[in-house]
Design a protein around this motif. Structure first.
Motif, PDB file in Angstrom:
ATOM      1  N   ALA A  88       5.189   6.873  -9.811  1.00  0.00           N
ATOM      2  CA  ALA A  88       4.114   6.010  -9.314  1.00  0.00           C
ATOM      3  C   ALA A  88       4.358   5.688  -7.847  1.00  0.00           C
ATOM      4  O   ALA A  88       5.524   5.583  -7.409  1.00  0.00           O
ATOM      5  CB  ALA A  88       4.016   4.728 -10.126  1.00  0.00           C
ATOM      6  N   VAL A  89       3.269   5.529  -7.082  1.00  0.00           N
ATOM      7  CA  VAL A  89       3.327   5.060  -5.692  1.00  0.00           C
ATOM      8  C   VAL A  89       2.257   4.004  -5.505  1.00  0.00           C
ATOM      9  O   VAL A  89       1.164   4.098  -6.092  1.00  0.00           O
ATOM     10  CB  VAL A  89       3.136   6.210  -4.665  1.00  0.00           C
ATOM     11  CG1 VAL A  89       4.288   7.206  -4.751  1.00  0.00           C
ATOM     12  CG2 VAL A  89       1.805   6.920  -4.884  1.00  0.00           C
ATOM     13  N   GLN A  90       2.553   2.977  -4.689  1.00  0.00           N
ATOM     14  CA  GLN A  90       1.580   1.906  -4.451  1.00  0.00           C
ATOM     15  C   GLN A  90       1.891   1.219  -3.136  1.00  0.00           C
ATOM     16  O   GLN A  90       2.998   0.728  -2.927  1.00  0.00           O
ATOM     17  CB  GLN A  90       1.602   0.893  -5.588  1.00  0.00           C
ATOM     18  CG  GLN A  90       0.584  -0.221  -5.469  1.00  0.00           C
ATOM     19  CD  GLN A  90      -0.834   0.243  -5.736  1.00  0.00           C
ATOM     20  OE1 GLN A  90      -1.057   1.095  -6.597  1.00  0.00           O
ATOM     21  NE2 GLN A  90      -1.798  -0.295  -5.014  1.00  0.00           N
ATOM     22  N   TRP A  91       0.908   1.184  -2.218  1.00  0.00           N
ATOM     23  CA  TRP A  91       1.044   0.494  -0.939  1.00  0.00           C
ATOM     24  C   TRP A  91       0.818  -1.003  -1.118  1.00  0.00           C
ATOM     25  O   TRP A  91       0.058  -1.421  -2.002  1.00  0.00           O
ATOM     26  CB  TRP A  91       0.023   1.014   0.077  1.00  0.00           C
ATOM     27  CG  TRP A  91       0.274   2.402   0.598  1.00  0.00           C
ATOM     28  CD1 TRP A  91      -0.294   3.563   0.157  1.00  0.00           C
ATOM     29  CD2 TRP A  91       1.142   2.764   1.668  1.00  0.00           C
ATOM     30  NE1 TRP A  91       0.157   4.618   0.890  1.00  0.00           N
ATOM     31  CE2 TRP A  91       1.046   4.166   1.830  1.00  0.00           C
ATOM     32  CE3 TRP A  91       1.992   2.049   2.525  1.00  0.00           C
ATOM     33  CZ2 TRP A  91       1.759   4.866   2.793  1.00  0.00           C
ATOM     34  CZ3 TRP A  91       2.714   2.753   3.490  1.00  0.00           C
ATOM     35  CH2 TRP A  91       2.605   4.130   3.618  1.00  0.00           C
ATOM     36  N   THR A  92       1.443  -1.785  -0.243  1.00  0.00           N
ATOM     37  CA  THR A  92       1.074  -3.193  -0.140  1.00  0.00           C
ATOM     38  C   THR A  92      -0.308  -3.291   0.474  1.00  0.00           C
ATOM     39  O   THR A  92      -0.830  -2.328   1.056  1.00  0.00           O
ATOM     40  CB  THR A  92       2.080  -3.956   0.730  1.00  0.00           C
ATOM     41  OG1 THR A  92       2.077  -3.386   2.045  1.00  0.00           O
ATOM     42  CG2 THR A  92       3.484  -3.905   0.154  1.00  0.00           C
ATOM     43  N   ARG A  93      -0.924  -4.463   0.358  1.00  0.00           N
ATOM     44  CA  ARG A  93      -2.271  -4.622   0.891  1.00  0.00           C
ATOM     45  C   ARG A  93      -2.311  -4.493   2.402  1.00  0.00           C
ATOM     46  O   ARG A  93      -3.315  -4.080   2.981  1.00  0.00           O
ATOM     47  CB  ARG A  93      -2.848  -5.968   0.450  1.00  0.00           C
ATOM     48  CG  ARG A  93      -3.101  -6.044  -1.055  1.00  0.00           C
ATOM     49  CD  ARG A  93      -3.704  -7.365  -1.468  1.00  0.00           C
ATOM     50  NE  ARG A  93      -3.966  -7.410  -2.906  1.00  0.00           N
ATOM     51  CZ  ARG A  93      -4.442  -8.465  -3.540  1.00  0.00           C
ATOM     52  NH1 ARG A  93      -4.718  -9.593  -2.867  1.00  0.00           N
ATOM     53  NH2 ARG A  93      -4.645  -8.431  -4.838  1.00  0.00           N
ATOM     54  N   GLU A  94      -1.233  -4.866   3.068  1.00  0.00           N
ATOM     55  CA  GLU A  94      -1.172  -4.729   4.526  1.00  0.00           C
ATOM     56  C   GLU A  94      -0.936  -3.283   4.945  1.00  0.00           C
ATOM     57  O   GLU A  94      -1.204  -2.916   6.091  1.00  0.00           O
ATOM     58  CB  GLU A  94      -0.068  -5.628   5.101  1.00  0.00           C
ATOM     59  CG  GLU A  94      -0.299  -7.115   4.898  1.00  0.00           C
ATOM     60  CD  GLU A  94      -0.017  -7.560   3.478  1.00  0.00           C
ATOM     61  OE1 GLU A  94      -0.522  -8.638   3.074  1.00  0.00           O
ATOM     62  OE2 GLU A  94       0.704  -6.826   2.754  1.00  0.00           O
ATOM     63  N   GLY A  95      -0.404  -2.470   4.032  1.00  0.00           N
ATOM     64  CA  GLY A  95      -0.244  -1.048   4.306  1.00  0.00           C
ATOM     65  C   GLY A  95       1.020  -0.669   5.039  1.00  0.00           C
ATOM     66  O   GLY A  95       1.153   0.490   5.450  1.00  0.00           O
ATOM     67  N   SER A  96       1.962  -1.570   5.182  1.00  0.00           N
ATOM     68  CA  SER A  96       3.190  -1.229   5.910  1.00  0.00           C
ATOM     69  C   SER A  96       4.336  -0.863   4.983  1.00  0.00           C
ATOM     70  O   SER A  96       5.233  -0.110   5.370  1.00  0.00           O
ATOM     71  CB  SER A  96       3.611  -2.400   6.810  1.00  0.00           C
ATOM     72  OG  SER A  96       3.721  -3.588   6.043  1.00  0.00           O
ATOM     73  N   TYR A  97       4.329  -1.358   3.740  1.00  0.00           N
ATOM     74  CA  TYR A  97       5.384  -1.058   2.784  1.00  0.00           C
ATOM     75  C   TYR A  97       4.788  -0.356   1.567  1.00  0.00           C
ATOM     76  O   TYR A  97       3.643  -0.612   1.171  1.00  0.00           O
ATOM     77  CB  TYR A  97       6.097  -2.341   2.338  1.00  0.00           C
ATOM     78  CG  TYR A  97       6.926  -2.977   3.433  1.00  0.00           C
ATOM     79  CD1 TYR A  97       8.272  -2.644   3.607  1.00  0.00           C
ATOM     80  CD2 TYR A  97       6.357  -3.924   4.293  1.00  0.00           C
ATOM     81  CE1 TYR A  97       9.031  -3.228   4.619  1.00  0.00           C
ATOM     82  CE2 TYR A  97       7.104  -4.501   5.304  1.00  0.00           C
ATOM     83  CZ  TYR A  97       8.447  -4.148   5.454  1.00  0.00           C
ATOM     84  OH  TYR A  97       9.183  -4.731   6.476  1.00  0.00           O
ATOM     85  N   ILE A  98       5.622   0.508   0.979  1.00  0.00           N
ATOM     86  CA  ILE A  98       5.185   1.264  -0.181  1.00  0.00           C
ATOM     87  C   ILE A  98       6.241   1.138  -1.281  1.00  0.00           C
ATOM     88  O   ILE A  98       7.453   1.181  -1.013  1.00  0.00           O
ATOM     89  CB  ILE A  98       4.937   2.752   0.177  1.00  0.00           C
ATOM     90  CG1 ILE A  98       4.400   3.514  -1.037  1.00  0.00           C
ATOM     91  CG2 ILE A  98       6.171   3.405   0.773  1.00  0.00           C
ATOM     92  CD1 ILE A  98       3.987   4.944  -0.730  1.00  0.00           C
ATOM     93  N   SER A  99       5.784   0.959  -2.505  1.00  0.00           N
ATOM     94  CA  SER A  99       6.686   0.899  -3.659  1.00  0.00           C
ATOM     95  C   SER A  99       6.612   2.215  -4.428  1.00  0.00           C
ATOM     96  O   SER A  99       5.558   2.863  -4.485  1.00  0.00           O
ATOM     97  CB  SER A  99       6.306  -0.272  -4.567  1.00  0.00           C
ATOM     98  OG  SER A  99       4.960  -0.164  -4.989  1.00  0.00           O
ATOM     99  N   ILE A 100       7.760   2.584  -5.010  1.00  0.00           N
ATOM    100  CA  ILE A 100       7.868   3.847  -5.731  1.00  0.00           C
ATOM    101  C   ILE A 100       8.477   3.566  -7.099  1.00  0.00           C
ATOM    102  O   ILE A 100       9.539   2.936  -7.207  1.00  0.00           O
ATOM    103  CB  ILE A 100       8.751   4.861  -4.962  1.00  0.00           C
ATOM    104  CG1 ILE A 100       8.157   5.138  -3.582  1.00  0.00           C
ATOM    105  CG2 ILE A 100       8.906   6.157  -5.747  1.00  0.00           C
ATOM    106  CD1 ILE A 100       9.074   5.952  -2.680  1.00  0.00           C
TER     107      ILE A 100
END
Length: 489
Positions: free
Chosen positions: A228-240
């Motif tokens: 899975a991949v998902q960006w934060t709402r601000e778009g600077s950090y991503i979770s994996i």
């Protein structure tokens, strides 16, 4: 004796007529008829009267054909009227009456009853019968001019608004080798900073839409893989989310790992951010709430599903979290409770597709798998189901447009299509095809006009489906991305 004379002459004459009663005359040169033409006159009491020529005072017999005067004819006595076909609409009757009146005279046109009933002896029921077409407002036979209802409305109907045109083909195609064909994974996300993240095998790649630059963010190694991949709402950090159950957070601009968090016993297949909390769903049936501001791996555990969690979405106001599982349940949680505030069990297959409406609070959409195929709409205030649409195919993803009140769905078995719907009517705006595998992945561009879809055919396809916020007109290709296919790695 008489019959023997007829045989000698070679003529078959009617009874009471002899050969001497026939007279053959040749027209004079001054006659209007040509000298080469001859007419036969019968010297009998029923002899046809000769026609007098206006150019000659001498009466000349010229009886090649007889043309009657139409004004004295009553054609309706010959059974030329027809019954109205029950399949025809009344509007064609008025047109037929006018046409017949013009062709055959006023007497013929006036003999028709208003219902169009005529003699049952009509030899040809298709006589003067035309295909029924609705008259335009300027037609001389429009109902408003004739003054007859004839089944038509007296008011000119407003033409329906033409549907928005959506391009049927993607304007960009990316090759994505090793993009998994797994319904329970979530491997594509598009950030608010216009960067697309894709999990391919053990690696995560970043594709910058503004310049088509591809960056390799990380490689998990041979013993793990991206789930899975998902960006934060601000778009600077991503979770994996990984196959080993870890949750990693990376800085997308500097390609640097920020943190690794555990807690799940097996693969983490779905992630969802709100303003400050990261939620992760796993095959171990649990949902973990992670807070980067604290040192512990997770701050709370949500237990409610009986099978793998495959769908997670926070509401836009961060108050509610919707989760879907392979147990066919759709659960709604609030940020303060450890138990679901709603248990929605109408789906009959796995619930992966979840979307909150950006236009109406407490409006939630969910989609079911192969055995369900339905998109259902819920009021999360009271748990009532608002609508239910059978799409005919496995529902893999849902995403609501922020520009217009429409929703897009992607599908798997058996049609592998992408569909755009108007809400709340659920009228189809467009159906897009092109993927040869289930369309398992969906993300939307920051401007809300373009979607990207991914499938097990190892392609990412970009579609212009929604209008812009300011001008609700069909979105055209701006040339930002070149046509053709390129590789994402």
């Amino acid at each position: 004796m008489e019959s023997s004379q007829r045989r000698k002459s070679g003529l078959n004459l009617p009874a009471g007529m002899n050969e001497t009663s026939l007279r053959l005359e040749t027209s004079s040169p001054s006659s209007p008829c040509s000298s080469s033409l001859r007419s036969i006159s019968i010297s009998s009491p029923r002899m046809i009267s000769s026609l007098s020529s206006p150019s000659s005072s001498k009466s000349t017999i010229c009886s090649d054909r007889f043309i009657p005067c139409r004004s004295s004819s009553r054609l309706h006595t010959f059974g030329l009227m027809e019954k109205e076909s029950p399949a025809k609409e009344g509007g064609n009757e008025a047109y037929c009456r006018i046409l017949k009146s013009e062709l055959f005279g006023s007497d013929f046109g006036s003999c028709f009853s208003p219902a169009g009933q005529g003699s049952p002896m009509s030899p040809n029921k298709n006589m003067l019968r035309f295909k029924t077409e609705h008259s335009g407002p300027n037609s001389p036979y429009s109902p408003s001019i004739l003054g007859h209802d004839s089944g038509f409305s007296s008011e000119a109907s407003t033409p329906p608004k033409p549907p928005r045109k959506v391009p049927k083909t993607p304007h960009k195609v990316l090759d994505a080798p090793s993009l998994q064909d797994d319904f329970y994974l979530n491997l594509v996300d598009w950030s608010s900073q216009n960067v697309l993240a894709v999990g391919l095998g053990t690696c995560v790649y970043l594709w910058t839409a503004s310049n088509s630059k591809v960056t390799k963010l990380c490689d998990l190694g041979p013993n793990d893989s991206v789930c899975a991949v998902q960006w934060t709402r601000e778009g600077s950090y991503i979770s994996i989310g990984t196959n080993l159950g870890q949750v990693q957070v990376w800085d997308g601009t500097q390609c640097k790992k920020v943190r690794t968090m555990g807690g799940h016993q097996t693969r983490t297949g779905v992630l969802a951010w709100n303003s400050r909390i990261l939620s992760s769903g796993s095959r171990d049936r649990n949902i973990l709430q992670h807070d980067l501001r604290v040192s512990s791996d997770y701050v709370s555990k949500l237990v409610g599903h009986k099978s793998e969690v495959c769908g997670l979405k926070w509401s836009h106001d961060d108050r509610e979290l919707a989760s879907g599982g392979n147990d066919n349940q759709l659960l709604v949680w609030n940020q303060h409770s450890q138990q679901p505030i709603l248990k929605l069990t109408e789906h009959t297959a796995a619930v992966k597709a979840i979307a909150w409406s950006p236009h109406q609070s407490n409006l939630l959409a969910s989609g079911g798998g192969t055995a369900d195929r339905c998109i259902r709409f819920w009021n999360t205030t009271n748990g009532h189901q608002l609508n239910n649409i059978d799409t005919g195919s496995q529902v893999c993803n849902l995403s609501w447009s922020k520009n217009v009140n429409e929703i897009v769905s992607t599908h798997g078995y058996s049609q592998n299509q992408i569909m755009v719907w108007k809400y709340p009517s659920m009228a189809k705006v467009a159906t897009l095809t092109g993927h040869s595998f289930r369309v398992l992945y969906l993300a939307m561009s920051p401007d809300g006009q373009t979607i990207v879809t991914g499938a097990g055919d190892e392609t990412l396809r970009f579609w212009n489906v929604f209008p812009s916020v300011k001008t609700p007109t069909p979105v055209k290709d701006t040339g930002l991305w070149s046509l053709g296919r390129t590789y994402i790695r």
